[in-house]
Scaffold this motif. Structure first.
Motif, PDB file in Angstrom:
ATOM      1  N   ARG A  33      -8.986 -25.206 -39.640  1.00 54.14           N
ATOM      2  CA  ARG A  33     -10.502 -24.076 -39.337  1.00 54.14           C
ATOM      3  C   ARG A  33     -10.035 -23.957 -37.421  1.00 54.14           C
ATOM      4  NH1 ARG A  33     -14.621 -22.605 -42.103  1.00 54.14           N
ATOM      5  NH2 ARG A  33     -14.539 -24.073 -43.849  1.00 54.14           N
ATOM      6  N   ILE A  34      -9.396 -25.108 -36.781  1.00 59.98           N
ATOM      7  CA  ILE A  34      -9.448 -25.227 -35.797  1.00 59.98           C
ATOM      8  C   ILE A  34      -7.474 -24.046 -35.418  1.00 59.98           C
ATOM      9  CG2 ILE A  34      -8.411 -26.163 -33.195  1.00 59.98           C
ATOM     10  CD1 ILE A  34     -10.742 -28.625 -33.932  1.00 59.98           C
ATOM     11  N   VAL A  35      -6.616 -23.984 -36.291  1.00 64.27           N
ATOM     12  CA  VAL A  35      -6.101 -23.999 -35.922  1.00 64.27           C
ATOM     13  C   VAL A  35      -6.327 -22.141 -36.887  1.00 64.27           C
ATOM     14  CG1 VAL A  35      -3.666 -23.653 -36.545  1.00 64.27           C
ATOM     15  CG2 VAL A  35      -4.277 -25.835 -36.279  1.00 64.27           C
ATOM     16  N   ILE A  38      -8.236 -20.776 -33.078  1.00 68.54           N
ATOM     17  CA  ILE A  38      -7.052 -20.025 -32.295  1.00 68.54           C
ATOM     18  C   ILE A  38      -5.912 -18.371 -32.832  1.00 68.54           C
ATOM     19  CG2 ILE A  38      -5.264 -21.476 -31.138  1.00 68.54           C
ATOM     20  CD1 ILE A  38      -6.456 -24.227 -31.056  1.00 68.54           C
ATOM     21  N   ALA A  39      -5.291 -19.020 -33.709  1.00 70.72           N
ATOM     22  CA  ALA A  39      -4.629 -17.824 -35.007  1.00 70.72           C
ATOM     23  C   ALA A  39      -5.459 -16.623 -34.536  1.00 70.72           C
ATOM     24  CB  ALA A  39      -4.320 -17.877 -36.034  1.00 70.72           C
ATOM     25  N   THR A  40      -6.479 -16.558 -34.946  1.00 65.61           N
ATOM     26  CA  THR A  40      -7.657 -14.956 -34.508  1.00 65.61           C
ATOM     27  C   THR A  40      -7.375 -14.570 -33.423  1.00 65.61           C
ATOM     28  OG1 THR A  40      -9.440 -16.560 -35.543  1.00 65.61           O
ATOM     29  CG2 THR A  40      -8.719 -15.045 -37.269  1.00 65.61           C
ATOM     30  N   LEU A  41      -8.187 -15.504 -32.641  1.00 65.21           N
ATOM     31  CA  LEU A  41      -8.397 -15.730 -31.190  1.00 65.21           C
ATOM     32  C   LEU A  41      -7.514 -15.577 -30.428  1.00 65.21           C
ATOM     33  CD1 LEU A  41     -10.272 -15.266 -28.624  1.00 65.21           C
ATOM     34  CD2 LEU A  41      -9.562 -17.901 -28.180  1.00 65.21           C
ATOM     35  N   GLY A  42      -6.179 -15.539 -31.011  1.00 66.03           N
ATOM     36  CA  GLY A  42      -4.770 -15.219 -30.067  1.00 66.03           C
ATOM     37  C   GLY A  42      -4.662 -13.975 -30.405  1.00 66.03           C
ATOM     38  N   SER A  43      -4.368 -12.901 -31.854  1.00 68.70           N
ATOM     39  CA  SER A  43      -4.440 -11.605 -32.589  1.00 68.70           C
ATOM     40  C   SER A  43      -5.121 -11.170 -31.832  1.00 68.70           C
ATOM     41  CB  SER A  43      -4.471 -11.659 -33.272  1.00 68.70           C
ATOM     42  OG  SER A  43      -3.491 -12.296 -34.787  1.00 68.70           O
ATOM     43  N   ALA A  44      -6.729 -11.125 -31.539  1.00 69.86           N
ATOM     44  CA  ALA A  44      -7.546  -9.847 -31.177  1.00 69.86           C
ATOM     45  C   ALA A  44      -7.416 -10.193 -29.655  1.00 69.86           C
ATOM     46  CB  ALA A  44      -9.162 -10.621 -30.386  1.00 69.86           C
ATOM     47  N   VAL A 170      -4.038 -16.879 -44.109  1.00 68.39           N
ATOM     48  CA  VAL A 170      -3.042 -17.955 -45.355  1.00 68.39           C
ATOM     49  C   VAL A 170      -3.783 -19.021 -45.162  1.00 68.39           C
ATOM     50  CG1 VAL A 170      -0.931 -19.555 -45.265  1.00 68.39           C
ATOM     51  CG2 VAL A 170      -1.049 -16.881 -46.079  1.00 68.39           C
ATOM     52  N   LEU A 171      -4.344 -19.602 -44.115  1.00 70.86           N
ATOM     53  CA  LEU A 171      -5.011 -20.866 -44.341  1.00 70.86           C
ATOM     54  C   LEU A 171      -6.585 -20.835 -44.363  1.00 70.86           C
ATOM     55  CD1 LEU A 171      -4.090 -21.547 -39.921  1.00 70.86           C
ATOM     56  CD2 LEU A 171      -3.440 -22.636 -42.683  1.00 70.86           C
ATOM     57  N   PHE A 172      -7.105 -19.338 -44.112  1.00 71.36           N
ATOM     58  CA  PHE A 172      -8.315 -18.957 -45.775  1.00 71.36           C
ATOM     59  C   PHE A 172      -8.264 -19.620 -46.046  1.00 71.36           C
ATOM     60  CE2 PHE A 172     -10.877 -16.814 -41.854  1.00 71.36           C
ATOM     61  CZ  PHE A 172     -12.294 -17.233 -42.402  1.00 71.36           C
ATOM     62  N   ILE A 173      -6.953 -18.390 -47.342  1.00 68.98           N
ATOM     63  CA  ILE A 173      -6.909 -19.230 -48.608  1.00 68.98           C
ATOM     64  C   ILE A 173      -6.923 -20.741 -48.867  1.00 68.98           C
ATOM     65  CG2 ILE A 173      -4.807 -18.646 -50.311  1.00 68.98           C
ATOM     66  CD1 ILE A 173      -4.201 -16.144 -49.576  1.00 68.98           C
TER      67      ILE A 173
END
Length: 186
Positions: A33-35, A38-44, A170-173
């Protein structure tokens, strides 16, 4: 007879690995969840701060590209921001699952909410990917020309922002599958 079975550890052997497995999955859930956050924050942030102005502007006309000129990119930034906020807030529930491995109802709620957020994230990423594809290659049938030849930095940033969003998908899956395994072990 039952007392000797308990004392010999037959019941405890079956229960301990299951509890250890669920706790291990809960810890992995917390880390993923932390990773993903970070990925969604970086994308946004990457998409939301993307802009480029071409150097051959006249006094009256400036050629510029900004992410909010395209509504799909606004939806992408919004969906990634909502999913990032959800992931940060869901860390508390994930930590609760580490402490109380036997909680089932909260895991079911979390799987449901994860699935909804996965859908939101996937729609934003897929819509933005379609626009990025048209930006790079155009569409000769509709007479849409690729504009990435002129706006190189803009297109590199919007393409790069998709990577973090798809990594989070992918992490959500993986998170949904791990939660389902944890629920099934109860």
């Amino acid at each position: 007879m039952k007392a000797s079975a308990v004392e010999s550890g037959e019941i405890a052997k079956g229960a301990a690995p299951r509890k250890g497995l669920i706790r291990g999955l809960s810890i992995m859930d917390f880390i993923l969840r932390i990773v993903a956050a970070i990925a969604t924050l970086g994308s946004a942030l990457s998409m939301g701060t993307t802009r480029e102005t071409l150097p051959f502007a006249t006094q009256f006309v400036k050629f510029r590209a900004v992410y909010d000129d395209i509504p799909t990119f606004v939806y992408f930034v919004t969906s990634n921001s909502i999913v990032c906020a959800y992931l940060v807030l869901s860390l508390a529930l994930s930590f609760f699952h580490i402490v109380r491995s036997a909680a089932v109802k909260s895991r079911v709620l979390q799987v449901f909410l994860d699935t909804v957020m996965f859908g939101l994230l996937t729609t934003g990423a897929a819509a933005a990917a379609a626009i990025v594809y048209v930006a790079h290659y155009g569409n000769s049938s509709a007479n849409w020309f690729p504009f990435c030849r002129q706006y190189n930095n803009f297109c590199e940033r919007i393409s790069g922002s998709l990577i973090g969003s798809f990594i989070a998908a992918v992490l959500f899956i993986i998170l949904i599958l791990m939660s389902a395994i944890s629920i099934s072990k109860h």
